[in-house]
Design a protein around this motif. Structure first.
Motif, PDB file in Angstrom:
ATOM      1  N   TYR A  41       0.858  -1.185   0.000  1.00 45.00           N
ATOM      2  CA  TYR A  41       0.000   0.000   0.000  1.00 45.00           C
ATOM      3  C   TYR A  41       0.886   1.224   0.000  1.00 45.00           C
ATOM      4  CZ  TYR A  41       0.792   0.767   5.015  1.00 45.00           C
ATOM      5  OH  TYR A  41       1.354   1.021   6.227  1.00 45.00           O
ATOM      6  N   ARG A  42       0.304   2.318  -0.459  1.00 43.56           N
ATOM      7  CA  ARG A  42       1.005   3.607  -0.413  1.00 43.56           C
ATOM      8  C   ARG A  42       0.289   4.483   0.592  1.00 43.56           C
ATOM      9  NH1 ARG A  42       1.021   6.935  -5.687  1.00 43.56           N
ATOM     10  NH2 ARG A  42      -0.938   7.618  -4.813  1.00 43.56           N
ATOM     11  N   ASP A  43       1.055   5.065   1.515  1.00 43.73           N
ATOM     12  CA  ASP A  43       0.446   5.881   2.571  1.00 43.73           C
ATOM     13  C   ASP A  43       0.250   7.329   2.108  1.00 43.73           C
ATOM     14  OD1 ASP A  43       2.917   7.241   2.854  1.00 43.73           O
ATOM     15  OD2 ASP A  43       3.510   6.054   4.599  1.00 43.73           O
ATOM     16  N   GLN A  44      -0.277   8.154   3.008  1.00 48.97           N
ATOM     17  CA  GLN A  44      -0.582   9.559   2.702  1.00 48.97           C
ATOM     18  C   GLN A  44       0.652  10.347   2.274  1.00 48.97           C
ATOM     19  OE1 GLN A  44      -3.561  10.450   2.281  1.00 48.97           O
ATOM     20  NE2 GLN A  44      -4.876  10.214   4.063  1.00 48.97           N
ATOM     21  N   ALA A  45       1.813   9.966   2.771  1.00 44.63           N
ATOM     22  CA  ALA A  45       3.055  10.671   2.445  1.00 44.63           C
ATOM     23  C   ALA A  45       3.689  10.160   1.147  1.00 44.63           C
ATOM     24  CB  ALA A  45       4.050  10.524   3.596  1.00 44.63           C
TER      25      ALA A  45
END
Length: 163
Positions: free
Chosen positions: A132-136
């Motif tokens: 997954y790719r986070d908010q940052a």
């Protein structure tokens, strides 16, 4: 097997998908399995599914499965998509059970037409990988169960409402 824009499958699914959605309208190929998998995802809920990326030459990681890499990959082995009317976690549960889909990326914070929307990357890499790719914008690979549940809940909390 890879297909190009002239493959007969496009005649039977013209109301659902077009070669341009997979980036092959001007040449190139996409793995047929990916097109069939998206048809299956769409059929489960009978809701629109929007392909965001198929075959590409830029805009992804250096060794992206979106890129053709002869002789190993003749065309795209990856597709990014959203299915706005279905909960993020429901789509994920179906994807992990698809035969021959071994790479799944979760993007709970994509933007589509200016709105936040969760989306997916699927590919046919030979070894399984979940990320997954986070908010940052940082990527996290093979998350533990608690983290995965949190990511899915975040995706479920976002609902694309545009047209």
């Amino acid at each position: 097997m890879y297909i190009d824009k002239n493959d007969l499958i496009w005649n039977s699914i013209s109301g659902l998908f077009q070669p341009k959605e997979f980036g092959i309208e001007h040449g190139g190929k996409v793995r047929r399995l990916l097109v069939e998998s998206l048809l299956n995802v769409r059929a489960i809920w009978n809701k629109p599914l929007i392909v965001l990326a198929g075959l590409a030459t830029t805009g992804h990681a250096n060794k992206s499965y979106h890129y053709a890499a002869p002789p190993v990959r003749e065309g795209a082995d990856a597709v990014d998509f959203i299915i706005p009317a279905v909960p993020f976690s429901d789509v994920f549960v179906r994807l992990i059970n698809f035969k021959d889909i071994y790479g799944i990326g979760l993007y709970y914070n994509w933007r589509y037409k200016g709105e936040a929307t969760p989306g997916f990357h699927i590919d046919t890499r030979p070894n399984g990988l979940l990320w997954y790719r986070d908010q940052a914008g940082q990527y996290h690979y093979n998350p533990d169960g608690k983290t995965l549940i949190r990511v899915l809940q975040m995706g479920d909390a976002i609902r694309y409402t545009g047209g």
